[in-house]
Design an enzyme around this catalytic site. Structure first.
Site, PDB file in Angstrom:
ATOM      1  N   CYS A 115       0.806  -1.187  -0.011  1.00  0.00           N
ATOM      2  CA  CYS A 115      -0.049  -0.051  -0.164  1.00  0.00           C
ATOM      3  C   CYS A 115       0.790   1.319   0.117  1.00  0.00           C
ATOM      4  CB  CYS A 115      -0.707   0.100   1.169  1.00  0.00           C
ATOM      5  SG  CYS A 115      -2.021  -1.531   1.336  1.00  0.00           S
ATOM      6  N   HIS A 252      -3.471   7.303   1.926  1.00  0.00           N
ATOM      7  CA  HIS A 252      -3.799   5.939   1.563  1.00  0.00           C
ATOM      8  C   HIS A 252      -5.323   5.618   1.991  1.00  0.00           C
ATOM      9  CE1 HIS A 252      -4.069   1.773   0.657  1.00  0.00           C
ATOM     10  NE2 HIS A 252      -3.879   1.299   2.080  1.00  0.00           N
ATOM     11  N   ASN A 282     -10.116  -0.083  -0.493  1.00  0.00           N
ATOM     12  CA  ASN A 282      -8.694  -0.243  -0.357  1.00  0.00           C
ATOM     13  C   ASN A 282      -7.971  -0.678  -1.728  1.00  0.00           C
ATOM     14  OD1 ASN A 282      -5.883  -0.538   0.080  1.00  0.00           O
ATOM     15  ND2 ASN A 282      -6.243  -1.401   2.341  1.00  0.00           N
TER      16      ASN A 282
END
Length: 325
Positions: A115, A252, A282
């Site tokens: 990520c 993020h 996500n």
């Protein structure tokens, strides 16, 4: 003092057409829309079609960013793709996108920091551009996380989605002050002791299988808020800025609670936070460039504004970048 800055000159994104809502997932696993929204803020996510590997998803975002920049693809002499879901073990997905764009010069390679990948890729491109090793860079975050999800594990399958975002950077002279347009600072960190908190239980060099994503959610949440606040505070100490100076915070997009808690720790008002997790889920390395592209396209992010991005991912890896748009 004149120096080179890595200036953002174009943004682009791509989301697969198929949308999977929480209600649809509730028909497959023991969950509900209320449960997912309350714990994550996610309401839906996009899922790539069978004929949409990561290279295709990334290519479409790249084409959009290049069009937004108004440049010829052949001007680009560096391509970095941040992804944890490459098309192949090798060659790099970046080389496939390079070929599809008709570029046969310069370098193309992948970065794997899960990520945090886009921040890592941005920091890497910045070093190439500011040292004169490249003139124009294409930085892409592209993921097809739906390929590595255990769709019977309600703790993880509800969290992730597919998509890609990209930025075009150019090396442009600056004065070496915070008033310069471009990337002002980058900070990346990692700590491999926490591998078992967020990982995929397979790989070519171990199980010879792709594997599935596994996560200890509570531990990830705790480390995320603390680690992200730490790296951004270092940015503030280095620049003399504070949360009040940031025009847009683009974190993020993992979990709405993590986003809100981090903003609170940094003293950044929630109305200056770009949030897409409710619609995208996500998307790992793609989440920041997807959010940047959306806020750029709708006019929220304006020329000259200060934009702060940050992320944490498996490894653990984490990092941040401060950009004058």
């Amino acid at each position: 003092m004149s120096i080179l800055r890595s200036q953002v000159v174009g943004c682009g994104s791509y989301l697969p057409a198929r949308i999977v809502t929480n209600a649809e997932l509730a028909q497959k696993v023991d969950t509900s829309d209320e449960w997912i929204v309350q714990r994550t803020g996610i309401r839906q996510r996009h899922i790539a079609a069978d004929d949409e590997p990561t290279s295709i998803v990334g290519l479409k975002a790249a084409q959009a960013a290049i069009a937004d920049a108004g440049i010829d693809p052949t001007e680009i002499d560096l391509i970095i793709v941040a992804t944890a879901t490459p098309d192949h073990t090798f060659p790099a997905t970046a080389t496939q996108i390079q070929a599809a764009l008709g570029i046969n010069g310069g370098a193309a390679f992948d970065v794997q920091a899960v990520c945090s990948g886009f921040v890592y890729a941005l920091a890497t491109a910045d070093k190439f551009l500011t040292t004169g090793s490249a003139r124009a860079a294409l930085v892409i975050g592209a993921e097809t996380f739906s390929r590595i999800l255990d769709w019977e594990d309600r703790a993880t399958c509800v969290l992730f989605g597919d998509g890609a975002g990209a930025v075009v950077l150019k090396a442009v002279p600056g004065q070496g002050t915070l008033a310069d347009r471009g990337i002002l600072t980058t900070h990346i960190r990692s700590d491999g002791r926490y591998k078992d908190k967020l990982y995929v239980d397979g790989g070519a060099g171990s199980t010879k299988t792709v594997g599935f994503l596994r996560m200890e959610g509570k531990e990830v949440f705790r480390h995320a808020v603390n680690n992200l606040a730490e790296t951004v505070r270092y940015t503030f100490e280095q620049t003399g800025l504070s949360g009040a100076d940031i025009d847009w915070f683009v974190p993020h997009q993992a979990n709405r609670r993590i986003i809100d808690a981090t903003a609170d720790k940094l003293g950044i008002s929630h109305d200056r936070v770009v949030v897409t997790v409710d619609r995208h889920g996500n998307t790992s390395a793609a989440s920041i460039p997807l959010a940047l592209a959306e806020a750029h396209a709708d006019g929220r992010i304006k020329r000259g504004q200060l934009v702060l991005v940050e992320a944490m991912g498996g490894g653990f890896t984490w990092g941040s970048a401060l950009i004058r748009w």
